[in-house]
Design a protein around this motif. Sequence first.
Motif, PDB file in Angstrom:
ATOM      1  N   LYS A 177       0.822  -1.199   0.000  1.00 48.01           N
ATOM      2  CA  LYS A 177       0.000   0.000   0.000  1.00 48.01           C
ATOM      3  C   LYS A 177       0.860   1.255   0.000  1.00 48.01           C
ATOM      4  CE  LYS A 177      -3.703   2.557   0.590  1.00 48.01           C
ATOM      5  NZ  LYS A 177      -4.592   2.882  -0.554  1.00 48.01           N
ATOM      6  N   PHE A 178       1.915   1.249   0.805  1.00 50.44           N
ATOM      7  CA  PHE A 178       2.825   2.402   0.868  1.00 50.44           C
ATOM      8  C   PHE A 178       3.480   2.637  -0.490  1.00 50.44           C
ATOM      9  CE2 PHE A 178       7.139   4.076   1.449  1.00 50.44           C
ATOM     10  CZ  PHE A 178       6.866   5.261   2.125  1.00 50.44           C
ATOM     11  N   LYS A 179       3.910   1.549  -1.127  1.00 47.24           N
ATOM     12  CA  LYS A 179       4.552   1.670  -2.434  1.00 47.24           C
ATOM     13  C   LYS A 179       3.579   2.205  -3.473  1.00 47.24           C
ATOM     14  CE  LYS A 179       7.205  -1.027  -5.818  1.00 47.24           C
ATOM     15  NZ  LYS A 179       7.721  -2.378  -6.174  1.00 47.24           N
ATOM     16  N   ALA A 180       2.324   1.707  -3.437  1.00 47.28           N
ATOM     17  CA  ALA A 180       1.316   2.154  -4.399  1.00 47.28           C
ATOM     18  C   ALA A 180       0.983   3.629  -4.204  1.00 47.28           C
ATOM     19  CB  ALA A 180       0.051   1.312  -4.258  1.00 47.28           C
ATOM     20  N   ASP A 181       0.906   4.073  -2.949  1.00 49.79           N
ATOM     21  CA  ASP A 181       0.561   5.469  -2.660  1.00 49.79           C
ATOM     22  C   ASP A 181       1.680   6.436  -3.002  1.00 49.79           C
ATOM     23  OD1 ASP A 181      -1.892   4.700  -1.801  1.00 49.79           O
ATOM     24  OD2 ASP A 181      -1.453   4.800   0.340  1.00 49.79           O
ATOM     25  N   ASN A 182       2.870   5.921  -3.226  1.00 50.27           N
ATOM     26  CA  ASN A 182       4.001   6.786  -3.548  1.00 50.27           C
ATOM     27  C   ASN A 182       4.555   6.515  -4.951  1.00 50.27           C
ATOM     28  OD1 ASN A 182       4.902   8.355  -0.886  1.00 50.27           O
ATOM     29  ND2 ASN A 182       4.207   6.318  -0.274  1.00 50.27           N
ATOM     30  N   THR A 183       3.722   5.953  -5.779  1.00 49.86           N
ATOM     31  CA  THR A 183       4.122   5.652  -7.155  1.00 49.86           C
ATOM     32  C   THR A 183       3.355   6.549  -8.125  1.00 49.86           C
ATOM     33  OG1 THR A 183       4.612   3.337  -6.630  1.00 49.86           O
ATOM     34  CG2 THR A 183       4.231   3.875  -8.935  1.00 49.86           C
ATOM     35  N   ASN A 184       4.072   7.112  -9.073  1.00 50.86           N
ATOM     36  CA  ASN A 184       3.472   7.917 -10.129  1.00 50.86           C
ATOM     37  C   ASN A 184       3.863   7.299 -11.470  1.00 50.86           C
ATOM     38  OD1 ASN A 184       2.520  10.413  -8.497  1.00 50.86           O
ATOM     39  ND2 ASN A 184       4.650  10.125  -7.866  1.00 50.86           N
ATOM     40  N   LEU A 185       2.882   7.045 -12.291  1.00 47.71           N
ATOM     41  CA  LEU A 185       3.190   6.419 -13.574  1.00 47.71           C
ATOM     42  C   LEU A 185       2.107   6.733 -14.605  1.00 47.71           C
ATOM     43  CD1 LEU A 185       1.149   3.755 -13.717  1.00 47.71           C
ATOM     44  CD2 LEU A 185       2.848   2.798 -12.181  1.00 47.71           C
ATOM     45  N   VAL A 186       2.493   6.530 -15.867  1.00 54.14           N
ATOM     46  CA  VAL A 186       1.567   6.662 -16.982  1.00 54.14           C
ATOM     47  C   VAL A 186       1.481   5.297 -17.666  1.00 54.14           C
ATOM     48  CG1 VAL A 186       0.976   7.922 -19.083  1.00 54.14           C
ATOM     49  CG2 VAL A 186       2.393   9.013 -17.329  1.00 54.14           C
ATOM     50  N   THR A 187       0.262   4.817 -17.877  1.00 50.19           N
ATOM     51  CA  THR A 187       0.056   3.533 -18.533  1.00 50.19           C
ATOM     52  C   THR A 187      -0.702   3.739 -19.837  1.00 50.19           C
ATOM     53  OG1 THR A 187      -0.056   2.420 -16.378  1.00 50.19           O
ATOM     54  CG2 THR A 187      -0.861   1.198 -18.281  1.00 50.19           C
ATOM     55  N   PHE A 188      -0.050   3.417 -20.953  1.00 45.28           N
ATOM     56  CA  PHE A 188      -0.683   3.486 -22.266  1.00 45.28           C
ATOM     57  C   PHE A 188      -1.287   2.105 -22.543  1.00 45.28           C
ATOM     58  CE2 PHE A 188       2.645   6.643 -22.218  1.00 45.28           C
ATOM     59  CZ  PHE A 188       2.044   7.761 -22.797  1.00 45.28           C
ATOM     60  N   LYS A 217       1.948  -5.735 -24.890  1.00 42.10           N
ATOM     61  CA  LYS A 217       1.487  -5.343 -23.561  1.00 42.10           C
ATOM     62  C   LYS A 217       1.475  -3.832 -23.420  1.00 42.10           C
ATOM     63  CE  LYS A 217       2.571  -9.470 -20.875  1.00 42.10           C
ATOM     64  NZ  LYS A 217       3.207  -9.989 -19.650  1.00 42.10           N
ATOM     65  N   ALA A 218       0.644  -3.362 -22.486  1.00 41.73           N
ATOM     66  CA  ALA A 218       0.544  -1.929 -22.219  1.00 41.73           C
ATOM     67  C   ALA A 218       1.913  -1.374 -21.849  1.00 41.73           C
ATOM     68  CB  ALA A 218      -0.449  -1.679 -21.088  1.00 41.73           C
ATOM     69  N   LEU A 219       2.161  -0.131 -22.261  1.00 39.03           N
ATOM     70  CA  LEU A 219       3.441   0.517 -21.989  1.00 39.03           C
ATOM     71  C   LEU A 219       3.315   1.349 -20.716  1.00 39.03           C
ATOM     72  CD1 LEU A 219       6.332   1.250 -22.927  1.00 39.03           C
ATOM     73  CD2 LEU A 219       5.316   3.175 -24.164  1.00 39.03           C
ATOM     74  N   VAL A 220       4.204   1.110 -19.755  1.00 41.01           N
ATOM     75  CA  VAL A 220       4.164   1.804 -18.466  1.00 41.01           C
ATOM     76  C   VAL A 220       5.399   2.681 -18.333  1.00 41.01           C
ATOM     77  CG1 VAL A 220       4.084   1.551 -15.956  1.00 41.01           C
ATOM     78  CG2 VAL A 220       2.876  -0.092 -17.415  1.00 41.01           C
ATOM     79  N   LEU A 221       5.176   3.966 -18.060  1.00 37.91           N
ATOM     80  CA  LEU A 221       6.266   4.917 -17.836  1.00 37.91           C
ATOM     81  C   LEU A 221       6.224   5.396 -16.405  1.00 37.91           C
ATOM     82  CD1 LEU A 221       5.989   7.194 -21.016  1.00 37.91           C
ATOM     83  CD2 LEU A 221       7.464   5.198 -20.684  1.00 37.91           C
ATOM     84  N   LEU A 222       7.302   5.175 -15.673  1.00 32.08           N
ATOM     85  CA  LEU A 222       7.393   5.674 -14.294  1.00 32.08           C
ATOM     86  C   LEU A 222       7.719   7.156 -14.315  1.00 32.08           C
ATOM     87  CD1 LEU A 222       9.348   2.788 -12.554  1.00 32.08           C
ATOM     88  CD2 LEU A 222       6.939   3.343 -12.269  1.00 32.08           C
ATOM     89  N   SER A 223       7.165   7.870 -13.347  1.00 34.81           N
ATOM     90  CA  SER A 223       7.402   9.309 -13.286  1.00 34.81           C
ATOM     91  C   SER A 223       7.482   9.737 -11.832  1.00 34.81           C
ATOM     92  CB  SER A 223       6.278  10.072 -14.007  1.00 34.81           C
ATOM     93  OG  SER A 223       6.495  11.455 -13.917  1.00 34.81           O
ATOM     94  N   ASN A 224       8.504   9.275 -11.116  1.00 30.55           N
ATOM     95  CA  ASN A 224       8.665   9.612  -9.695  1.00 30.55           C
ATOM     96  C   ASN A 224       9.711  10.696  -9.485  1.00 30.55           C
ATOM     97  OD1 ASN A 224       6.718   7.979  -8.641  1.00 30.55           O
ATOM     98  ND2 ASN A 224       8.071   6.217  -8.375  1.00 30.55           N
TER      99      ASN A 224
END
Length: 689
Positions: A531-542, A682-689
């Motif tokens: 939960k902590f990791k999910a709440d502190n993750t920013n990403l874009v999923t195409f 598969k969907a493309l995921v870009l991290l943006s932290n």
Amino acid sequence: MIAAYKGKFPAALLLIPLMTGIGCALAFPDEDRSIALIPFVVLSIVFASLNFFYRPLNVYKYGWLGGVLILSILFTSGWYLIYQRNELHQPDHFSKQKAGELLVNITSEPKVKDDLVRFTAEVVAAVKNDKLHQTSGTILITIKDELANNLFYGEQLLIPAKYDKVEPPYNPGEFNYKQYLAHKNIYYQAYLYPKQYRVVDAGKGNPAISFALDIRQRLVNKLKSNMRDTTAIAVASTLILGYKTDLSNDVMQAYSKTGTIHILSVSGGHVAILLALLSFLLGFMNHPRTKVTRAIMIILVIWAYALLTGFSPAVNRAALMITLVIAGKTYSRHISNLNILAVSAFVLLLYDPYLLTDVGFQLSYLAVAGLVVFQPIIYQWFTFKNKAADKLWMVSSVSIAAQVATFPLSAYYFHQFPVYFLLSNLLIIIPVAVIMYSGLTFLLLPQIPFVSKTLGYILEKSILLMNKMLVVIEQAPYASFGKIWITKTEFILLNIIIGLVFYCIYKKSKGALFASLIGVLIFSCGISLKKFKADNTNLVTFLNLRKHQGIVFKHGSKGVVLTDLPQNDKNFQYAIQPCLDSLQITTYEVLPFSSTISINYLLKKDALVWFRNKKLLLLNDSSRFKSIPADMLIDKAYLSNNTAPDTTLANVPLIIDGTNSKVYIEHLKQDGKKYALLKRNKALVLLSN
């Protein structure tokens, strides 16, 4: 009752290594059958030799050796069964032969949904140069044609040899349909349109199944002619006959959210009601001279009902268990419910090892195991002198035991927990009994104008009353906890914790209590960390939505979805909603691509998007934005609807979605541009932290 089971459970002990071997074969598939076959043959020879030379070799000194060999043989046999059952390993599989047309036999009842007809078929021959070549294998066929509504089980079709592999899940959280079909030995599918198929023969199916399907369709038509409400007819057809074609998603959701979905799957409870009815009707045959005849008649009717309802895993389990119980009682044998449960699972897995992957099989056996093991412990928690109160608590303990036993599996597969399951199950006891008894009587009797209409009226009103009660519970506050996503490790740990807790209660074991507390601590820490990791993750999923567009911007537990799909669309519910839930996005907005957005983590104006440290360009046929300043660094450009990129995007990596044509994609490839293709990927995921 655990107190009564002081002996050993030989059948259960034999079932565990077989299941383990099947599980390992599924987890680590291999093309070489010798990996399982050679150890199986060697171990079997060793076991036979030791039994033959028992005395000369003094094998009796090593009492453990026989048990180890038997367990090892069962483990390797489970592994080999999976290999042998896999149709792709057959040398004559249709996918290994080139052909112009395929000759197929329909092996399942064609299901009509919307304007599509879907069924499975056995490929019996490949046609090449007007010659037939024998083949094997199963294919899933979908036909978009009104005339296909007239297709039946057992008919033989000639279709073009144009088929595709079943596609894997492309988006986060999406249902793995490819794996689901693979566990049914289906790896290829074909989509057909009018005049692409031709019926060439009929009667190619199993005569018993054909007869059962024909009888079931007549009974469904009988329900339709004596009842008015379409929802009631659909529920009656599903609950009594296992005919789910007409059941709506809204009704399924109401039963699912209230923890009563099990009554819509013909299972042990339905078979038990039929058994009670048969026992009452044949009560006069309880004489020692007629009890064997009575037992045979009951068993035959039970298996005929199992055939009529489609031989679902739950019905097969119940029918096999009841067969063993009746046989044991008829000959005054001691009956161990846990052993009978294990024997029935053992037999079914030998027949079809892939049943271990079937959710219905898993839920059915876990529920019954919960009743056998947990229910006596729960029932002893409270004691009531009043007979009515004691009866109510006994029924409640049954519901609690089944729910506890199946909760981890339900959370893993269905991601929800019905809060008012106990109330729902208590309220439907009487309506379900009325529905089953009146329904079975109605279907067994011939059409008698007044009697049939009366029974149909009782059946219809009972179903509508039950539906109304469940809708009230479904709409109550906190009726269910949804969006529960647990991993396989968490699923296993949760089962271990439940087992330790009940062992602690039964044995009063301090060690079990300590171990269960450690398990709860580990489980809680894992959930909290996730939960902590999910709440502190920013990403874009195409997302890969084939002919549609979808982008998910995640900022902790918040999110924005840009898509051309409405939220109530089935494609949204199938691909986008699971993605949001699996990413633990609890608050989100669904907006069209033309929207202007201005929030603290996302800015969008026309085609330009700023998300944290990422700058994106969304180009489609309605974009007014045609070029960018030379000094503006764009991280990615998202292209849809065959929009031509501007020359200023020469060095910008492109993301090409499924709305673009093949010709357009090939043109971009020839230009040597850097790109990521979403189509069939598969969907493309870009991290943006």
